[in-house]
Scaffold this motif. Structure first.
Motif, PDB file in Angstrom:
ATOM      1  N   UNK A  72       0.838  -1.201   0.000  1.00  0.00           N
ATOM      2  CA  UNK A  72       0.000   0.000   0.000  1.00  0.00           C
ATOM      3  C   UNK A  72       0.866   1.243   0.000  1.00  0.00           C
ATOM      4  N   UNK A  73       0.378   2.239  -0.708  1.00  0.00           N
ATOM      5  CA  UNK A  73       0.975   3.571  -0.666  1.00  0.00           C
ATOM      6  C   UNK A  73      -0.118   4.568  -0.988  1.00  0.00           C
ATOM      7  N   UNK A  74      -0.191   5.630  -0.237  1.00  0.00           N
ATOM      8  CA  UNK A  74      -1.212   6.648  -0.459  1.00  0.00           C
ATOM      9  C   UNK A  74      -1.014   7.335  -1.805  1.00  0.00           C
ATOM     10  N   UNK A  79      -8.012   4.827  -3.039  1.00  0.00           N
ATOM     11  CA  UNK A  79      -7.963   5.317  -4.423  1.00  0.00           C
ATOM     12  C   UNK A  79      -6.599   4.996  -5.034  1.00  0.00           C
ATOM     13  N   UNK A  80      -6.615   4.254  -6.137  1.00  0.00           N
ATOM     14  CA  UNK A  80      -5.357   3.906  -6.796  1.00  0.00           C
ATOM     15  C   UNK A  80      -4.519   2.910  -6.011  1.00  0.00           C
ATOM     16  N   UNK A  81      -5.160   2.029  -5.259  1.00  0.00           N
ATOM     17  CA  UNK A  81      -4.458   1.032  -4.444  1.00  0.00           C
ATOM     18  C   UNK A  81      -3.475   0.241  -5.305  1.00  0.00           C
ATOM     19  N   UNK A 125      -1.972  13.878  -1.876  1.00  0.00           N
ATOM     20  CA  UNK A 125      -0.888  14.878  -1.940  1.00  0.00           C
ATOM     21  C   UNK A 125       0.090  14.595  -3.073  1.00  0.00           C
ATOM     22  N   UNK A 126      -0.421  14.066  -4.173  1.00  0.00           N
ATOM     23  CA  UNK A 126       0.286  13.751  -5.426  1.00  0.00           C
ATOM     24  C   UNK A 126       1.308  12.621  -5.295  1.00  0.00           C
ATOM     25  N   UNK A 127       1.307  11.868  -4.184  1.00  0.00           N
ATOM     26  CA  UNK A 127       2.135  10.667  -4.135  1.00  0.00           C
ATOM     27  C   UNK A 127       1.614   9.693  -5.197  1.00  0.00           C
TER      28      UNK A 127
END
Length: 444
Positions: free
Chosen positions: A79-81, A310-312, A84-86
């Motif tokens: 997982x990564x968020x 979102x976007x997992x 904040x445009x990551x």
């Protein structure tokens, strides 16, 4: 097995289910495994999953490729968020892939976790689009009666099936419903759409949301010109058009997207289900270049909308592999060919059995309607529960599908996995005929 039934009754509140039925009878079945178009329960009974579970297992059950890509991605980056445009590679690549197969002029993707979130997102984007251009009163959403768009706040309100409002009411203001084309025809439905817009004031309406085929409403396939005429009305009154492809997307109708049958470009397409074939939760909104340009130019500061997943990375990696399978195995074309065979079988049943009324289909999305009198489309009395009885008769014959009984209709729906073959289609048709004849005999 008995222990599992009691645990289910005591601790598992099922979605879209009768709590009383669960408490009296326990779970309908406890599924143990899936393989291709088949499901096997804990007692070893094998069923044909003629609904792709919830219209979503497009590539069939038990695809080890999808499990393997999920494992690899979890080991690398679980997982990564995306706040904040990551960003990360799977989401970027899947967004590009979806843009490459979407209708022309739709190239930007906002990811969600499922269909309800996708439709809520599209509605919020539509309102935001007008607000940042100074049209702050364009808030209302026009939807269709019998349409289904999900169970989140906005999507429940947009859903045109009153039963879905009974739990907590309609949670969002400014949603109105025009007549569907079901039993009305294109002319009356378009006239209703126009009248609703005039009544509410086009200056107050942000968007019109519509399914290419009304799925949960009973697989209602529009005439060839309905959506084209609806697009013209939206253009005339400067209203955005959102097409809900949560069910119809990714090959289900014999085209990659259902809207491709109607040769028009919407402003947004919502998707979920078939993007990962249900192997992991993922959905999204495909946004037109025009809307994207307005957002880039005028949406200042943070876009305060988004979901934790979102976007997992795992979901988007699975989505990429799932689309690869759909393309590599020619499943869109198979859906078209096998769907035609299924529809011809429905038509044969219509010719031979007097209680079979309208039959319809588009790709591997089909339905049969039961009526007491075909000559005037007279319905059976609701207490007879004809569709429910046919579903139960099919269940006894190893076929899982779905009834639709809203507003007194008796409809059964089919949406088998896109991998289905000719022999399996014919097996469904044979057992379906036997089940209908059995119920017909019960009705006298």
């Amino acid at each position: 097995m008995k222990n599992l039934v009691e645990l289910d009754k005591n601790h598992f509140i099922h979605p879209t289910s009768s709590i009383q039925q669960q408490q009296e009878y326990g779970p309908k079945i406890i599924v143990e495994k899936g393989d291709g178009i088949f499901l096997t329960d804990k007692e070893g009974n094998v069923f044909i999953d003629a609904m792709s579970s919830l219209w979503n297992v497009n590539v069939g059950h038990g695809r080890k490729e999808l499990a393997e890509v999920a494992k690899q991605q979890m080991e690398k980056l679980a997982f990564s968020s995306a706040f904040s445009t990551f960003s990360h590679e799977p989401a970027i690549l899947l967004a590009e892939k979806i843009a490459s197969i979407a209708p022309e002029g739709l190239n930007a993707i906002f990811f969600t976790s499922g269909g309800s979130e996708s439709n809520d997102t599209a509605i919020k984007i539509a309102r935001h689009y007008w607000r940042i251009q100074g049209d702050t009163q364009k808030k209302k959403i026009v939807a269709l009666k019998r349409g289904y768009h999900g169970v989140a706040a906005a999507s429940t309100s947009a859903t045109g099936i009153p039963e879905f409002w009974s739990m907590a009411g309609r949670l969002m203001e400014h949603v109105v419903h025009a007549e569907t084309h079901y039993m009305k025809g294109t002319q009356i439905a378009i006239q209703s759409l126009r009248e609703i817009i005039e009544q509410e004031g086009p200056e107050n309406i942000a968007a019109f949301i519509v399914e290419p085929v009304q799925g949960a409403g009973g697989v209602i396939v529009p005439s060839e010109d309905y959506l084209i005429e609806a697009r013209k009305v939206c253009n005339e009154y400067d209203i955005l058009m959102i097409v809900d492809e949560v069910i119809t997307g990714f090959g289900r109708t014999g085209k990659m997207f259902g809207i491709e049958h109607f040769n028009l470009q919407p402003d947004m397409i919502t998707f979920a289900k078939g993007i990962t074939s249900g192997y992991i939760q993922l959905g999204g909104v495909i946004i037109s270049d025009h809307i994207h340009e307005v957002l880039k130019e005028k949406s200042k500061g943070t876009l305060f909308h988004g979901y934790t997943y979102s976007g997992h990375p795992v979901a988007t990696a699975v989505g990429l592999k799932n689309l690869e399978i759909i393309e590599r195995e020619g499943l869109v074309e198979n859906a078209r060919v096998m769907g035609n065979r299924l529809l011809k079988g429905f038509q044969k049943l219509q010719e031979e059995i007097d209680i079979v009324g309208d039959v319809r289909g588009l790709g591997l999305l089909g339905a049969i309607e039961f009526v007491q009198d075909r000559s005037n489309h007279q319905r059976f009395a609701p207490e007879l529960q004809v569709a429910v009885k046919v579903i139960e008769a099919l269940h006894q014959r190893g076929i899982i599908c779905r009834p639709v009984t809203y507003e007194g209709v008796d409809i059964i729906c089919f949406a088998p996995p896109l991998i289905i073959n000719q022999y399996q289609v014919d097996t469904i048709l044979e057992r379906l005929q036997d089940a209908i004849l059995d119920v017909r005999k019960q009705l006298g």
